[in-house]
Enzyme design. Structure first.
Site, PDB file in Angstrom:
ATOM      1  N   LYS A 403       0.818  -1.217   0.000  1.00 43.72           N
ATOM      2  CA  LYS A 403       0.000   0.000   0.000  1.00 43.72           C
ATOM      3  C   LYS A 403       0.851   1.266   0.000  1.00 43.72           C
ATOM      4  O   LYS A 403       0.325   2.375  -0.141  1.00 43.72           O
ATOM      5  CB  LYS A 403      -0.952  -0.023   1.202  1.00 43.72           C
ATOM      6  CG  LYS A 403      -1.992  -1.130   1.088  1.00 43.72           C
ATOM      7  CD  LYS A 403      -2.803  -1.299   2.338  1.00 43.72           C
ATOM      8  CE  LYS A 403      -3.860  -2.387   2.154  1.00 43.72           C
ATOM      9  NZ  LYS A 403      -3.292  -3.717   1.842  1.00 43.72           N
ATOM     10  N   ASN A 440      -1.100  -8.646   1.245  1.00 41.74           N
ATOM     11  CA  ASN A 440      -1.934  -9.163   2.328  1.00 41.74           C
ATOM     12  C   ASN A 440      -1.446 -10.525   2.796  1.00 41.74           C
ATOM     13  O   ASN A 440      -0.992 -11.345   2.001  1.00 41.74           O
ATOM     14  CB  ASN A 440      -3.388  -9.276   1.852  1.00 41.74           C
ATOM     15  CG  ASN A 440      -3.961  -7.917   1.506  1.00 41.74           C
ATOM     16  OD1 ASN A 440      -4.488  -7.219   2.351  1.00 41.74           O
ATOM     17  ND2 ASN A 440      -3.850  -7.529   0.237  1.00 41.74           N
ATOM     18  N   VAL A 448      -8.986 -10.355   5.695  1.00 42.65           N
ATOM     19  CA  VAL A 448     -10.349 -10.634   5.248  1.00 42.65           C
ATOM     20  C   VAL A 448     -10.795 -12.053   5.601  1.00 42.65           C
ATOM     21  O   VAL A 448     -11.993 -12.306   5.792  1.00 42.65           O
ATOM     22  CB  VAL A 448     -10.453 -10.371   3.729  1.00 42.65           C
ATOM     23  CG1 VAL A 448      -9.700 -11.430   2.933  1.00 42.65           C
ATOM     24  CG2 VAL A 448     -11.886 -10.292   3.282  1.00 42.65           C
TER      25      VAL A 448
END
Length: 602
Positions: A403, A440, A448
């Site tokens: 990110k 991730n 998630v």
């Protein structure tokens, strides 16, 4: 039965067998008309003594005969053959005669009786000591080393509730064969037919070396039978003693999204870790705690576990102390935002290597709390890095994020600034500073997958922000191993990027998890909620200006150094100024483009 008693019983039985073999051999050949009784007695005594000596050498008394195989037969052959040869040598030297025929018959009877008693116990155990009723008829996928290992364990364990009745395997040379009395009944594409023919109630996947795409294919074939398959543990976990073969488990989404294991340069890593003092910030977090576990395998002399949450630090400390008793562990409850506290800790332990995993990483939360993102991710990184520099740390590894590439969020922008901070310090310090960037992590806090699991358990719906949103994923152990590898390979000043494989659509992940839970989309719906503040549609691992062809490891790339530190330098030198946080937020916003790039770097 204790080992000593077991050995005494076996030696007694073997002595009777040896004596019986030689005397019965004489009976068969000479009908007891053997005029040289002295030779018979001496040969029998020598044969018994030699047998026990060679039985000890070849460890015949240490074998678990319920699992006897060709290796045990070979050991019997060697021990018996050498025993008979010894008896023959003694005959020749002492009596100047060699009764070869008698010795050959004795050798054959010796092997037959010794081997027969061993394998008779295995046959008795398999036939009479294992309960037969109520066992689930089990299909084993894979008739190779893993499959036979599982079959042997299931057949040999009285506690097992499974009875293997068939294999499937794509190897054409194994078709129509029987392995351990279990038929290879077809190929993987024929799982549904085989399951119906053999009335299968349970399926175990036993191919530890398969690729993830193959596992996905096998899983889909298994689901056609409406039987949720299990999977055997990894062979490395079995060999290391962490898990037993019988500890089969459900196939998890991590098994399908994780990539094939990567080979690490263990020698190079050991050179930087073994015998060293290692400090990990954020040691109680998902990545930090796994870093600790992986680092312990390289035998550091001392490990300092630093974190802000006392419960998580206590938990990882207890876990590691129980498993690695030869390593010294120290715990420090501290906040990386405290400059003096970080300096105090670095001076106290003088670590050789620092892994900086402490950070705020939740994108929407940091959009609402930008001051805290800046304090923790930027100022905390600067405090820790400067304290490491002052304490003469050899290597400082910062955990960054994908990110930080063309950031559209506060979290991403603060991570990018933190990368600039450590890159700058590398130019003025003897310490090697490096940032490691990845996407991730499956199963980490705030990821998630735990969210989807809770939503499925609650009956749904599973919430997905956008049908086209994609993310890169890797498992926590793989990410941690590659971070350690990157730290060992770094020269200093680089942004090292872990190969994340192919991006995965979040909606596909949700569908897979629904299926893994035994439901269909008609049972557990999927609801699209819209993109949250700061989120991108696609993640990137390298910006256009950072792309570099150099690869320092098959799974690690090096990004070009971006010389944009000037925008941060003026803020950093006023570290104690009251408006520092506000100014850093302005810099973060300057790094954030107005719109998100939608092209993912491959």
């Amino acid at each position: 039965m204790t080992y000593k008693w077991r050995m005494l019983v076996l030696m007694s039985i073997d002595s009777l067998i040896v004596l019986s073999a030689i005397f019965f051999g004489v009976f068969l050949l000479y009908d007891w008309q053997w005029p040289w009784t002295d030779i018979l007695v001496v040969s029998a005594i020598v044969l018994v003594i030699a047998h026990h000596i060679f039985a000890y050498v070849f460890k015949l008394y240490k074998g678990a005969w319920q699992y006897a195989s060709t290796n045990e037969l070979l050991r019997i052959f060697y021990a018996v053959t050498l025993s008979v040869i010894t008896a023959g040598i003694v005959q020749g030297l002492v009596f100047d005669v060699l009764y070869a025929r008698a010795l050959v018959v004795t050798w054959m009877l010796h092997i037959l009786l010794i081997g027969g008693t061993r394998f008779a116990w295995r046959m008795y155990r398999d036939t009479y000591m294992k309960p037969k009723k109520g066992l689930k008829r089990t299909l084993i996928i894979g008739a190779g080393a893993g499959g036979t290992l599982v079959a042997r364990q299931l057949k040999g364990s009285p506690e097992s509730e499974l009875r293997p009745v068939a294999y499937v395997d794509d190897d054409p040379t194994k078709q129509h064969l029987e392995i351990m009395d279990i038929p290879v009944a077809g190929t993987i594409c024929q799982i549904e037919r085989v399951a119906e023919k053999y009335r299968i109630e349970h399926i175990v996947i036993a191919i530890p070396s398969m690729k993830r795409e193959e596992l996905q294919h096998i899983y889909e074939k298994c689901m056609e039978t409406n039987i949720k398959p299990k999977i055997m543990p990894m062979l490395e976990d079995i060999v290391s003693g962490k898990l037993e073969v019988s500890q089969i488990r459900d196939v998890q989404v991590e098994d399908l999204l994780g990539r094939d294991p990567v080979e690490l340069d263990t020698e190079g890593i050991a050179d930087t870790i073994t015998g060293q003092v290692v400090l990990i910030t954020g040691a109680g977090g998902s990545i930090g705690s796994e870093l600790c576990r992986q680092l312990c395998r390289f035998d550091p002399a001392e490990m300092i576990l630093l974190g802000h949450g006392e419960n998580s630090i206590y938990s990882i400390d207890m876990e590691l102390k129980n498993e690695y008793t030869h390593i010294t562990f120290e715990t420090e409850i501290a906040d990386v935002q405290g400059k003096e506290r970080m300096q105090e800790i670095m001076e106290k332990y003088r670590p050789d290597v620092v892994y900086h995993a402490a950070a705020h990483k939740h994108v929407p939360l940091m959009e609402k709390n930008p001051q805290e993102a800046v304090k923790n991710n930027v100022i905390g990184t600067r405090n820790t890095a400067e304290a490491a520099d002052a304490a003469g740390v050899s290597t400082f590894v910062m955990i960054s994020s994908d990110k930080a590439v063309n950031p559209t969020s506060v979290m991403g922008a603060t991570k990018r600034i933190a990368e600039m901070v450590v890159q700058h310090l590398n130019t003025v310090s003897a310490t090697r500073f490096v940032a490691v960037r990845f996407g991730n992590v499956l199963g980490s806090r705030g990821s998630v997958i735990p969210l989807f699991k809770k939503q499925i358990e609650a009956g749904g719906p599973v919430t997905v922000t956008h049908p086209d949103m994609t993310r890169y994923f890797m498992t926590i152990p793989e990410a941690s191993r590659l971070v350690i590898q990157a730290g060992a390979l770094a020269d200093g000043g680089e942004i090292l990027v872990l190969d994340m494989g192919e991006p995965v659509k979040i909606v596909d992940l949700a569908r897979n998890m629904i299926r893994f839970s035994g439901f269909g989309e008609e049972d557990i719906g999927i609801e699209y909620t819209g993109m949250r503040p700061g989120e991108k549609m696609y993640e990137e691992l390298l910006g256009d200006e950072e792309v570099h062809e150099e690869q320092v490891h098959p799974k690690i790339y090096v990004g070009k150094t971006n010389g944009s530190y000037d925008s941060v330098k003026e803020v950093i030198k006023y570290i104690n100024h009251d408006s520092l946080v506000d100014r850093l937020i302005e810099v973060s916003n300057d790094l954030k483009p107005e719109t998100s790039k939608v092209s993912a770097a491959n």
